[in-house]
Design a protein around this motif. Structure first.
Motif, mmCIF file in Angstrom:
data_model
loop_
_atom_site.group_PDB
_atom_site.id
_atom_site.type_symbol
_atom_site.label_atom_id
_atom_site.label_comp_id
_atom_site.label_asym_id
_atom_site.label_seq_id
_atom_site.Cartn_x
_atom_site.Cartn_y
_atom_site.Cartn_z
ATOM 1 N N LEU A 155 18.635 3.519 -23.998
ATOM 2 C CA LEU A 155 19.997 4.012 -24.206
ATOM 3 C C LEU A 155 20.101 5.526 -24.246
ATOM 4 C CD1 LEU A 155 21.538 1.530 -26.811
ATOM 5 C CD2 LEU A 155 21.700 1.519 -24.318
ATOM 6 N N ARG A 156 19.044 6.248 -23.970
ATOM 7 C CA ARG A 156 19.164 7.701 -24.017
ATOM 8 C C ARG A 156 20.163 8.181 -22.965
ATOM 9 N NH1 ARG A 156 15.971 10.298 -20.075
ATOM 10 N NH2 ARG A 156 14.506 8.901 -19.007
ATOM 11 N N PRO A 157 20.925 9.242 -23.270
ATOM 12 C CA PRO A 157 21.872 9.784 -22.292
ATOM 13 C C PRO A 157 21.138 10.335 -21.070
ATOM 14 C CG PRO A 157 22.353 10.576 -24.503
ATOM 15 C CD PRO A 157 21.014 9.926 -24.564
ATOM 16 N N HIS A 158 21.820 10.294 -19.922
ATOM 17 C CA HIS A 158 21.224 10.722 -18.663
ATOM 18 C C HIS A 158 22.095 11.788 -18.002
ATOM 19 C CE1 HIS A 158 18.383 7.260 -18.518
ATOM 20 N NE2 HIS A 158 19.360 6.645 -19.149
ATOM 21 N N SER A 159 21.442 12.639 -17.230
ATOM 22 C CA SER A 159 22.139 13.640 -16.432
ATOM 23 C C SER A 159 21.464 13.721 -15.069
ATOM 24 C CB SER A 159 22.092 15.007 -17.126
ATOM 25 O OG SER A 159 22.610 16.023 -16.280
ATOM 26 N N ASN B 222 23.425 17.669 -6.368
ATOM 27 C CA ASN B 222 23.283 18.684 -5.330
ATOM 28 C C ASN B 222 21.970 18.548 -4.561
ATOM 29 O OD1 ASN B 222 25.733 20.412 -5.850
ATOM 30 N ND2 ASN B 222 24.778 20.535 -7.861
ATOM 31 N N GLY B 223 20.974 17.956 -5.199
ATOM 32 C CA GLY B 223 19.686 17.798 -4.548
ATOM 33 C C GLY B 223 19.491 16.460 -3.879
ATOM 34 N N MET C 120 27.125 17.865 -10.827
ATOM 35 C CA MET C 120 26.250 17.132 -11.736
ATOM 36 C C MET C 120 26.994 15.964 -12.376
ATOM 37 S SD MET C 120 24.113 20.291 -13.478
ATOM 38 C CE MET C 120 22.892 19.219 -14.224
ATOM 39 N N VAL C 121 26.228 14.967 -12.810
ATOM 40 C CA VAL C 121 26.772 13.754 -13.422
ATOM 41 C C VAL C 121 26.083 13.529 -14.759
ATOM 42 C CG1 VAL C 121 26.727 11.215 -13.270
ATOM 43 C CG2 VAL C 121 27.472 12.553 -11.317
ATOM 44 N N GLU D 73 17.194 13.271 -11.668
ATOM 45 C CA GLU D 73 17.518 13.236 -13.095
ATOM 46 C C GLU D 73 16.942 14.432 -13.847
ATOM 47 O OE1 GLU D 73 17.543 10.353 -17.029
ATOM 48 O OE2 GLU D 73 16.479 9.675 -15.224
ATOM 49 N N ASN D 74 17.754 14.979 -14.753
ATOM 50 C CA ASN D 74 17.282 15.948 -15.742
ATOM 51 C C ASN D 74 16.786 15.147 -16.941
ATOM 52 O OD1 ASN D 74 16.884 17.918 -17.692
ATOM 53 N ND2 ASN D 74 19.060 18.405 -17.924
#
Length: 380
Positions: free
Chosen positions: A61-65, A69-70, A322-323, A371-372
């Motif tokens: 459940l950790r947030p994702h970013s 652009n890549g 970014m998302v 993903e970051n």
């Protein structure tokens, strides 16, 4: 819209504010614990620490970013595995997140020498960068950055982009896309239906040649070939068509004394999901009113935000293209720097598209490529 529950008498215990999001007790942080994505019953909790001030997260459940652009069509196995349907170089949507109601794709089309038809659902495009010409069964639309293009299921179409970089967010709905009811705001609020543009028919005069229509059904492509241009429509009437509206023609609902929930910015609705547009607006004026999104737990919806332009006042380290994805079951809210920064400005200048999904979303392999992985720690 979710069914409205009959509220209980508002019970109160301990420290609290009488008006939500205004004049919080000193030293507290407000959390909204509510049902049905801000439409349902709700309790506001007043905490001594930001609920996102975690030290670590273990589990799914950790947030994702993701930095889209890549992300480009390529022979990369993860990317190819995420192209659901068309894999043609001129039109190869790359899926990022999906469930049984909605799917989010990243598209960078070039001039298509074939036509496309989605038999799985409605297509809603947000033009993040670029411009061009959209040819459809109903006629032709010119489109530009900031446009939403709503294309009903079963419509035959193709993109003929202009010069320059082309980057579109595609929100694929497996139900019919509709406009939310404005209720007491009236039918001309948020955007007047007269601001909607529909296609114009062009003279039909193509020389005979073979044309292909690529039809997507259950993420497989069937190719149908014709000895004439399949867009040979010379007239139509009815209330089902392709349409366009630019975010500059959407007028957000604002309140100088109270921070409105995201549901106030709903633009489109589908079965089990909603699309919202966050656009430039004045900040709240009242001294004690919150100016940033309040902390809340995602009880009933996954929340996805696509950031398109401007300064994203509630998020640090986020740029255009970014998302972010905050799954159900875990809290989220403004980043630590957002609250003081909001007091230094008079208005927002962000343009962002939000998708709230009732059923849990799944990330594709392509999402992992961009993903970051340290995004979860950005609240520290």
């Amino acid at each position: 819209m979710p069914k409205k529950e009959t509220p209980l008498f508002p019970l109160r215990k301990g420290l609290h504010t009488r008006q939500a999001h205004v004049d919080l007790p000193a030293g507290t942080f407000e959390e909204e614990h509510g049902r049905n994505g801000f439409y349902g019953r709700v309790t506001h909790l007043y905490r001594l620490h930001p609920v996102t001030d975690w030290t670590r997260i273990e589990g799914p459940l950790r947030p994702h970013s993701y930095d889209l652009n890549g992300l480009k069509p390529s022979a990369d196995e993860a990317v190819r595995a995420s192209m659901f349907g068309s894999t043609e170089p001129a039109f190869a949507p790359i899926c990022i997140l999906h469930n049984s109601d909605v799917a989010l794709h990243w598209v960078a089309p070039s001039a298509m020498d074939f036509f496309y038809r989605n038999a799985d659902g409605d297509d809603v495009y947000y033009i993040h960068a670029g411009a061009g010409k959209l040819e459809t069964t109903f006629g032709v639309l010119q489109y530009a950055t900031g446009d939403y293009l709503v294309i009903p299921r079963g419509t035959t179409y193709r993109f003929l982009p202009g010069p320059g970089d082309q980057r579109y967010l595609l929100i694929e709905s497996f139900s019919e896309v509709t406009i939310p009811d404005r209720n007491q705001l009236g039918p001309n609020a948020i955007f007047d239906p007269a601001m909607i543009d529909t296609p114009e028919l062009e003279p039909y005069g193509d020389a005979p040649r073979e044309w292909a229509v690529h039809i997507k059904r259950e993420n497989e492509i069937t190719k149908v070939f014709y000895p004439f241009n399949p867009l040979d429509v010379v007239g139509w009437k009815g209330d089902l068509t392709v349409w366009r509206i630019n975010v500059k023609d959407i007028r957000p609902v604002v309140s100088p004394r109270y921070h409105l929930p995201p549901s106030a910015h709903s633009t489109f609705m589908g079965h089990n999901f909603v699309i919202c547009s966050f656009l430039p607006r004045p900040f709240e004026e009242e001294a004690g009113a919150m100016r940033v999104p309040f902390f809340h737990s995602n009880i009933d919806y996954d929340e996805v935000l696509f950031y398109s332009a401007g300064h994203f006042f509630s998020r640090d380290g986020i740029g255009a293209g970014m998302v972010t994805w905050h799954p159900q079951g875990i809290h989220h809210g403004p980043h630590p720097k957002a609250i003081p920064l909001s007091r230094a400005k008079d208005r927002t200048d962000e343009v962002a598209v939000m998708v709230d999904a009732f059923r849990p979303l799944k990330a594709t392999p392509a999402a992992g490529v961009v993903e970051n992985v340290n995004y979860w720690a950005s609240w520290k």
